[in-house]
Design a protein around this motif. Structure first.
Motif, PDB file in Angstrom:
ATOM      1  N   VAL A 202      -4.809  46.202   2.804  1.00 46.23           N
ATOM      2  CA  VAL A 202      -3.694  47.075   2.406  1.00 46.23           C
ATOM      3  C   VAL A 202      -3.077  46.541   1.124  1.00 46.23           C
ATOM      4  CG1 VAL A 202      -3.203  47.771   4.797  1.00 46.23           C
ATOM      5  CG2 VAL A 202      -2.029  45.777   3.811  1.00 46.23           C
ATOM      6  N   PRO A 203      -2.332  47.376   0.373  1.00 50.74           N
ATOM      7  CA  PRO A 203      -1.661  46.894  -0.839  1.00 50.74           C
ATOM      8  C   PRO A 203      -0.763  45.694  -0.528  1.00 50.74           C
ATOM      9  CG  PRO A 203      -1.600  49.277  -0.763  1.00 50.74           C
ATOM     10  CD  PRO A 203      -2.152  48.828   0.555  1.00 50.74           C
ATOM     11  N   THR A 204      -0.928  44.628  -1.314  1.00 50.80           N
ATOM     12  CA  THR A 204      -0.244  43.370  -1.028  1.00 50.80           C
ATOM     13  C   THR A 204       0.310  42.767  -2.314  1.00 50.80           C
ATOM     14  OG1 THR A 204      -1.717  42.919   0.851  1.00 50.80           O
ATOM     15  CG2 THR A 204      -0.515  41.046  -0.079  1.00 50.80           C
ATOM     16  N   LEU A 205       1.556  42.332  -2.236  1.00 53.79           N
ATOM     17  CA  LEU A 205       2.190  41.578  -3.314  1.00 53.79           C
ATOM     18  C   LEU A 205       2.498  40.180  -2.795  1.00 53.79           C
ATOM     19  CD1 LEU A 205       3.658  41.155  -6.027  1.00 53.79           C
ATOM     20  CD2 LEU A 205       5.686  42.193  -4.981  1.00 53.79           C
ATOM     21  N   CYS A 206       2.017  39.159  -3.497  1.00 57.23           N
ATOM     22  CA  CYS A 206       2.316  37.774  -3.162  1.00 57.23           C
ATOM     23  C   CYS A 206       3.356  37.266  -4.158  1.00 57.23           C
ATOM     24  CB  CYS A 206       1.053  36.928  -3.213  1.00 57.23           C
ATOM     25  SG  CYS A 206      -0.198  37.387  -1.990  1.00 57.23           S
ATOM     26  N   LEU A 207       4.516  36.877  -3.649  1.00 59.39           N
ATOM     27  CA  LEU A 207       5.665  36.524  -4.482  1.00 59.39           C
ATOM     28  C   LEU A 207       5.965  35.036  -4.383  1.00 59.39           C
ATOM     29  CD1 LEU A 207       8.114  37.381  -6.225  1.00 59.39           C
ATOM     30  CD2 LEU A 207       9.339  37.827  -4.074  1.00 59.39           C
ATOM     31  N   ALA A 208       6.145  34.395  -5.533  1.00 60.26           N
ATOM     32  CA  ALA A 208       6.476  32.973  -5.588  1.00 60.26           C
ATOM     33  C   ALA A 208       7.788  32.770  -6.340  1.00 60.26           C
ATOM     34  CB  ALA A 208       5.360  32.201  -6.284  1.00 60.26           C
ATOM     35  N   GLY A 209       8.339  31.561  -6.201  1.00 57.30           N
ATOM     36  CA  GLY A 209       9.500  31.146  -6.983  1.00 57.30           C
ATOM     37  C   GLY A 209       9.162  29.882  -7.747  1.00 57.30           C
ATOM     38  N   SER A 210       9.508  29.831  -9.024  1.00 60.58           N
ATOM     39  CA  SER A 210       9.114  28.689  -9.847  1.00 60.58           C
ATOM     40  C   SER A 210       9.741  27.379  -9.381  1.00 60.58           C
ATOM     41  CB  SER A 210       9.480  28.948 -11.312  1.00 60.58           C
ATOM     42  OG  SER A 210      10.894  28.959 -11.488  1.00 60.58           O
ATOM     43  N   GLU A 211      10.892  27.459  -8.673  1.00 64.70           N
ATOM     44  CA  GLU A 211      11.593  26.261  -8.219  1.00 64.70           C
ATOM     45  C   GLU A 211      11.383  25.997  -6.731  1.00 64.70           C
ATOM     46  OE1 GLU A 211      13.240  24.391 -10.555  1.00 64.70           O
ATOM     47  OE2 GLU A 211      12.348  25.884 -11.888  1.00 64.70           O
ATOM     48  N   PRO A 217       4.344  27.679  -6.446  1.00 66.66           N
ATOM     49  CA  PRO A 217       3.596  28.823  -6.982  1.00 66.66           C
ATOM     50  C   PRO A 217       2.084  28.704  -6.840  1.00 66.66           C
ATOM     51  CG  PRO A 217       5.413  28.290  -8.448  1.00 66.66           C
ATOM     52  CD  PRO A 217       5.374  27.219  -7.403  1.00 66.66           C
ATOM     53  N   GLU A 218       1.536  27.500  -6.998  1.00 69.25           N
ATOM     54  CA  GLU A 218       0.079  27.374  -6.899  1.00 69.25           C
ATOM     55  C   GLU A 218      -0.438  27.710  -5.503  1.00 69.25           C
ATOM     56  OE1 GLU A 218       1.836  23.101  -7.110  1.00 69.25           O
ATOM     57  OE2 GLU A 218       2.179  25.053  -8.073  1.00 69.25           O
ATOM     58  N   LEU A 219       0.352  27.444  -4.468  1.00 64.41           N
ATOM     59  CA  LEU A 219      -0.046  27.809  -3.114  1.00 64.41           C
ATOM     60  C   LEU A 219      -0.027  29.320  -2.926  1.00 64.41           C
ATOM     61  CD1 LEU A 219      -0.760  26.983  -0.202  1.00 64.41           C
ATOM     62  CD2 LEU A 219       1.691  26.901   0.288  1.00 64.41           C
ATOM     63  N   VAL A 220       1.018  29.976  -3.449  1.00 70.60           N
ATOM     64  CA  VAL A 220       1.108  31.424  -3.345  1.00 70.60           C
ATOM     65  C   VAL A 220      -0.006  32.080  -4.158  1.00 70.60           C
ATOM     66  CG1 VAL A 220       2.602  33.424  -3.635  1.00 70.60           C
ATOM     67  CG2 VAL A 220       3.597  31.219  -3.021  1.00 70.60           C
ATOM     68  N   ARG A 221      -0.319  31.522  -5.319  1.00 75.68           N
ATOM     69  CA  ARG A 221      -1.428  32.033  -6.125  1.00 75.68           C
ATOM     70  C   ARG A 221      -2.752  31.904  -5.369  1.00 75.68           C
ATOM     71  NH1 ARG A 221      -2.731  35.219 -10.352  1.00 75.68           N
ATOM     72  NH2 ARG A 221      -1.292  34.255 -11.811  1.00 75.68           N
ATOM     73  N   GLU A 222      -2.927  30.818  -4.663  1.00 80.46           N
ATOM     74  CA  GLU A 222      -4.140  30.630  -3.860  1.00 80.46           C
ATOM     75  C   GLU A 222      -4.258  31.722  -2.793  1.00 80.46           C
ATOM     76  OE1 GLU A 222      -6.084  27.180  -0.959  1.00 80.46           O
ATOM     77  OE2 GLU A 222      -4.535  26.639  -2.407  1.00 80.46           O
ATOM     78  N   LEU A 223      -3.133  32.053  -2.172  1.00 82.68           N
ATOM     79  CA  LEU A 223      -3.134  33.138  -1.193  1.00 82.68           C
ATOM     80  C   LEU A 223      -3.497  34.461  -1.854  1.00 82.68           C
ATOM     81  CD1 LEU A 223      -2.518  34.394   1.588  1.00 82.68           C
ATOM     82  CD2 LEU A 223      -0.106  34.484   0.904  1.00 82.68           C
ATOM     83  N   ALA A 224      -2.892  34.745  -2.997  1.00 84.93           N
ATOM     84  CA  ALA A 224      -3.178  35.998  -3.698  1.00 84.93           C
ATOM     85  C   ALA A 224      -4.650  36.107  -4.070  1.00 84.93           C
ATOM     86  CB  ALA A 224      -2.305  36.108  -4.950  1.00 84.93           C
ATOM     87  N   ASP A 225      -5.277  34.976  -4.401  1.00 81.62           N
ATOM     88  CA  ASP A 225      -6.696  34.990  -4.738  1.00 81.62           C
ATOM     89  C   ASP A 225      -7.569  35.286  -3.521  1.00 81.62           C
ATOM     90  OD1 ASP A 225      -6.120  34.444  -7.379  1.00 81.62           O
ATOM     91  OD2 ASP A 225      -6.479  32.283  -7.199  1.00 81.62           O
ATOM     92  N   LEU A 226      -7.069  34.979  -2.326  1.00 81.29           N
ATOM     93  CA  LEU A 226      -7.826  35.258  -1.107  1.00 81.29           C
ATOM     94  C   LEU A 226      -7.732  36.723  -0.686  1.00 81.29           C
ATOM     95  CD1 LEU A 226      -6.930  32.190   1.169  1.00 81.29           C
ATOM     96  CD2 LEU A 226      -9.182  32.728   0.237  1.00 81.29           C
ATOM     97  N   GLY A 229      -7.559  42.356  -3.930  1.00 75.29           N
ATOM     98  CA  GLY A 229      -6.721  43.255  -4.714  1.00 75.29           C
ATOM     99  C   GLY A 229      -5.255  42.914  -4.746  1.00 75.29           C
ATOM    100  N   ALA A 230      -4.861  41.732  -4.260  1.00 80.02           N
ATOM    101  CA  ALA A 230      -3.437  41.391  -4.198  1.00 80.02           C
ATOM    102  C   ALA A 230      -2.856  41.179  -5.592  1.00 80.02           C
ATOM    103  CB  ALA A 230      -3.219  40.141  -3.359  1.00 80.02           C
ATOM    104  N   GLU A 231      -1.592  41.554  -5.740  1.00 77.20           N
ATOM    105  CA  GLU A 231      -0.833  41.281  -6.953  1.00 77.20           C
ATOM    106  C   GLU A 231      -0.060  39.982  -6.756  1.00 77.20           C
ATOM    107  OE1 GLU A 231       2.876  43.222  -9.551  1.00 77.20           O
ATOM    108  OE2 GLU A 231       2.070  44.283  -7.797  1.00 77.20           O
ATOM    109  N   TYR A 232       0.073  39.197  -7.826  1.00 75.85           N
ATOM    110  CA  TYR A 232       0.829  37.947  -7.774  1.00 75.85           C
ATOM    111  C   TYR A 232       1.987  38.020  -8.761  1.00 75.85           C
ATOM    112  CZ  TYR A 232       2.067  33.095  -8.836  1.00 75.85           C
ATOM    113  OH  TYR A 232       2.751  31.920  -9.051  1.00 75.85           O
ATOM    114  N   ARG A 233       3.181  37.605  -8.298  1.00 77.46           N
ATOM    115  CA  ARG A 233       4.341  37.512  -9.188  1.00 77.46           C
ATOM    116  C   ARG A 233       5.090  36.223  -8.896  1.00 77.46           C
ATOM    117  NH1 ARG A 233       8.241  42.489  -9.922  1.00 77.46           N
ATOM    118  NH2 ARG A 233       9.084  40.903 -11.333  1.00 77.46           N
ATOM    119  N   CYS A 234       5.677  35.650  -9.936  1.00 73.70           N
ATOM    120  CA  CYS A 234       6.488  34.450  -9.786  1.00 73.70           C
ATOM    121  C   CYS A 234       7.828  34.685 -10.461  1.00 73.70           C
ATOM    122  CB  CYS A 234       5.785  33.239 -10.393  1.00 73.70           C
ATOM    123  SG  CYS A 234       6.686  31.690 -10.189  1.00 73.70           S
ATOM    124  N   LEU A 235       8.904  34.494  -9.707  1.00 73.93           N
ATOM    125  CA  LEU A 235      10.254  34.654 -10.243  1.00 73.93           C
ATOM    126  C   LEU A 235      10.722  33.322 -10.827  1.00 73.93           C
ATOM    127  CD1 LEU A 235      11.962  36.806  -7.455  1.00 73.93           C
ATOM    128  CD2 LEU A 235      11.135  37.566  -9.684  1.00 73.93           C
TER     129      LEU A 235
END
Length: 262
Positions: A202-211, A217-226, A229-235
């Motif tokens: 299903v459509p998925t957004l993986c959201l991280a925070g820089s702090e 963020p690298e852990l959330v990015r790893e999830l998005a890569d799995l 079609g997931a989108e990744y964003r970091c605030l």
């Protein structure tokens, strides 16, 4: 949000809030050491007619304690959704709430139409780090680890600008029952959702925070890569709980996901 309820769909009484409405439901899943109140400002940014479900997972808020793994927490959520006739929902989960959302998508795909996976991963921490935290909490209480936890939760800028709020979030954390907190730590420790993440359709957004010091963020990015079609964003400048630091932006992301799902 009105409609506070208690129900035991899966063997433990769960405190939850339900709002009936029209359109696709949004379901919120909380992090370790928090309760449903962390979503209040996000809810304020959504259409007032949107059906909503929030709940306190076992051992948190006003919900009954009970040791279950990640599948058990997902079954609790599925039971509440079934009870209130909710399906095909947008699930928004932060930290362990994001893990519960991944498990739900694997076990009950009929309930999930989209995912906002905030500050989470397919696997979080190591056995050693979780065992150390469990031992400390059971021996000394949550107050012994509250300072470092709050530093991971919220960015330095937020902490400096909101001293009164920090007192409140400290109270929410330290008033969580130690046994309930430790039980959820064990659920996180024992969960490997790699296969669940790869199977999300299903459509998925993986959201991280820089702090974010808990799920960087690298852990959330790893999830998005799995997730296919997931989108990744970091605030930028945000810690572990964007729902507290940037609720308006989280609400906007949910509305955009709603449009993407259709």
């Amino acid at each position: 949000m009105s409609g506070l309820r208690f129900a035991a769909p899966n063997g433990a009484t769960l405190h939850h809030a339900i709002r009936q409405g029209r359109g696709r439901p949004v379901v919120f899943a909380n992090s370790l050491g928090t309760d449903m109140r962390i979503w209040q400002a996000v809810v304020g940014g959504l259409d007032p007619e949107t059906p909503l479900l929030m709940w306190d997972k076992r051992g948190h808020g006003l919900s009954e304690e009970g040791p279950v793994g990640m599948k058990g927490h997902a079954a609790d959520l599925a039971g509440l959704m079934d009870l209130h006739g909710l399906s095909d929902a947008l699930i928004c989960g932060v930290s362990v709430g994001g893990m519960i959302a991944q498990q739900l998508a694997m076990d009950r795909p009929d309930l999930v139409a989209g995912l906002l996976l905030s500050n989470t991963g397919h696997r979080i921490g190591t056995d050693a780090t979780w065992n150390s935290r469990i031992e400390t909490v059971e021996r000394e209480g949550i107050a012994a680890i509250a300072g470092p936890i709050l530093e991971r939760w919220l960015s330095p800028g937020y902490r400096r600008a909101n001293p009164a709020a920090m007192v409140g979030w400290h109270a929410m954390l330290t008033r969580t029952p130690a046994a309930g907190y430790a039980a959820v730590c064990r659920a996180i420790r024992d969960a490997d959702l790699t296969d669940a993440a790869r199977g999300i359709g299903v459509p998925t957004l993986c959201l991280a925070g820089s702090e974010d010091g808990a799920t960087p963020p690298e852990l959330v990015r790893e999830l998005a890569d799995l997730v296919p079609g997931a989108e990744y964003r970091c605030l930028d400048g945000v810690g572990h709980l964007p729902s507290l630091e940037r609720p308006g932006e989280v609400a906007t992301m949910l509305r955009n996901l709603m449009e993407r799902i259709g």
